[in-house]
Design an enzyme around this catalytic site. Structure first.
Site, short mmCIF file in Angstrom:
data_model
loop_
_atom_site.label_atom_id
_atom_site.label_comp_id
_atom_site.label_asym_id
_atom_site.label_seq_id
_atom_site.Cartn_x
_atom_site.Cartn_y
_atom_site.Cartn_z
N LYS A 1 63.86 64.54 46.03
CA LYS A 1 64.57 65.81 46.16
C LYS A 1 64.57 66.21 47.62
CE LYS A 1 66.46 68.79 43.26
NZ LYS A 1 66.94 68.60 41.88
N ASP B 1 72.47 70.42 44.30
CA ASP B 1 71.58 71.30 43.55
C ASP B 1 72.05 72.71 43.94
OD1 ASP B 1 68.86 71.03 41.89
OD2 ASP B 1 68.61 72.75 43.17
N1 GLU Z 1 70.02 68.50 41.10
C1 GLU Z 1 70.24 67.93 39.80
C2 GLU Z 1 68.95 67.91 39.02
O1 GLU Z 1 68.16 68.83 39.13
C3 GLU Z 1 70.97 66.60 39.85
C4 GLU Z 1 70.43 65.56 40.75
C5 GLU Z 1 71.32 64.30 40.87
O2 GLU Z 1 72.39 64.25 40.30
O3 GLU Z 1 70.87 63.39 41.57
O4 GLU Z 1 68.68 67.03 38.24
#
Ligand code: GLU
Length: 449
Positions: free
Chosen positions: A130, A170
């Site tokens: 992340k 996100d």
């Molecule tokens: N931010 C999204 C999550 O919390 C998606 C992340 C992604 O698609 O890599 O899962």
């Protein structure tokens, strides 16, 4: 407040607290997983021998960097950028980027930690990571957003890649930002490496249904929970917090399945609309005009805005928290339970506090954590990666069908795992244990790395 840990896990958690001082959200996320792992510690001693749990709690790599950019007035602004590459046992690091003033290392680590198990639950070949920045996009012009994204990518590009680390969106990072980030990556590397980012536009490597996937997936998951109880969304009164990408498409799918969403929110308050949220208006306000939920209330007859108070005071059968972490507190859970809520499924990451979850459980409310219920977003990102790798693009119908299958697969796997490890019907235990075992087995196979 918290449940006891297996005695072998107490020192593991103490070490996490010591090493990551002040990172409250990360502590909360780790604690919640460790609380589920007692039966695994007893049944699988091989994990302890290889210190798998200790290793999972320590990110493989943490990157922090300066992001300088020039605002519209010509002033130099400085933000902080992050990418935490948490675990790559199952595939390249995968997870979104969050641009929000609350972002600091503890938030990125909590999100990255959750992502490991979420991604494992999808059954797809993706590790967990992340990133993001404390940049606040609110009120910024298009030009400012672009310059910020370009500066952010000017450092990030050296750490990512189709086989290394694949960011996405996100909070505060949507299609526009992914476009600017991809453009800068492409320019610096002089390669059209479509699989380096997901959430791309449909005309340049993006996947159908990716925009809708997190919200739709949450509702597919909740629908499976209802089916397991012999019920459905039809005629149900639903409250969805938030009004961003996850909330908007959760509302859309609830309406398609015959439920009625009577409230939504943003940081300026919540709106109650007994006739059901007018999605065309909400999308126009939020996605096109980038306005506030108060604009929706002002333009929609019969809708009322409440600018102080909690959206969880609105009585409902089903609650879908789709805003942000720790948005549903103990008192909110009490109010929901009093109002007769039957099901809570998390569209956001960790929106319910541990105390709120305990109240819901005690009241017999079916509860699903985000790492299971909101995995549809990242699962569809993995489908986007598949399409990029095969230079193919699938129809909306086919992609949505795959998403629905993935969500049903996660639901069934979570329930079966909960049953196998002695907590029948417990979606938290099932999700944590199933996700953990998949990662742990891969780590065991790969030796001490
Ligand atoms: N931010 C999204 C999550 O919390 C998606 C992340 C992604 O698609 O890599 O899962």
């Amino acid at each position: 407040m918290t449940a006891p840990l297996h005695p072998d896990l107490e020192p593991v958690f103490d070490e996490v607290l010591r090493r990551n001082a002040g990172e409250d959200e990360f502590h909360q996320a780790v604690r919640e997983v460790l609380e589920s792992l007692a039966p695994v510690v007893d049944k699988r001693p091989e994990y302890a021998q290889a210190s798998i749990i200790q290793r999972i709690c320590e990110p493989e790599r943490q990157i922090i960097f300066r992001v300088p950019w020039v605002d519209d007035e010509g002033r130099v602004q400085i933000n902080r950028g992050f990418r935490v590459e948490f675990n790559s046992a199952l595939g390249p690091y995968k997870g979104g980027l969050r641009f929000h003033p609350s972002v600091y290392l503890g938030i990125v680590k909590f999100l990255g930690f959750e992502q490991i198990f979420k991604n494992a639950l999808t059954g797809m070949p993706i590790g967990g990571g992340k990133g993001g920045s404390d940049f606040d996009p609110k009120g910024r012009s298009n030009g400012e957003i672009m310059r910020f994204c370009q500066s952010f990518m000017t450092e990030l590009y050296r750490h990512i890649g189709e086989y290394r680390d694949v960011p996405a969106g996100d909070i505060g990072v949507g299609g526009r930002e992914i476009g600017y980030l991809f453009g800068q990556y492409k320019r610096i590397t002089n390669q059209y490496e479509a699989g380096v980012l997901t959430g791309k536009g449909l005309t340049w490597g993006g996947s159908q249904a990716r925009t809708e996937a997190t919200g739709y997936g949450t509702v597919f998951f909740a629908d499976e929970m209802l089916k397991a109880k012999g019920e459905s969304f039809d005629g149900k009164r639903v409250v969805v917090s938030g009004s961003g990408n996850v909330a908007v498409y959760a509302i859309e799918k609830v309406h398609q399945l015959g439920g009625i969403v009577v409230a939504a929110s943003d940081s300026s308050g919540y709106v109650v609309d007994e006739a059901g949220i007018d999605l065309a208006l909400l999308k126009d306000v939020k996605e096109v005009r980038r306005g506030r939920i108060s604009d929706y209330a002002a333009e929609r007859s019969g809708a009322t805005l409440v600018s102080d108070g909690s959206i969880w005071d609105v009585q409902c059968d089903i609650a879908l928290p789709c805003a942000t972490e720790n948005e549903l507190l103990e008192a909110d859970a009490t109010a929901l339970a009093k109002g007769g809520v039957r099901l809570v499924a998390e569209g956001a990451n960790m929106p319910c506090t541990p105390a709120a979850v305990r109240i819901l459980r005690e009241a017999g409310v079916a509860y699903a954590p985000g790492k299971a219920a909101n995995a549809g977003g990242v699962a569809t990102s993995a489908l986007e990666m598949q399409q990029n790798a095969s230079r193919d693009s699938w129809s909306f119908e086919h992609t949505e069908e795959r998403l629905a299958e993935v969500m049903k697969g996660i639901h069934d796997n979570v329930l079966e795992t909960a049953e196998e490890f002695g907590s029948p019907g417990d979606y938290t235990a099932g999700a944590n244990i199933a996700g953990f075992i998949r990662v742990a087995d891969a780590m065991l196979a790969m030796g001490v790395i």
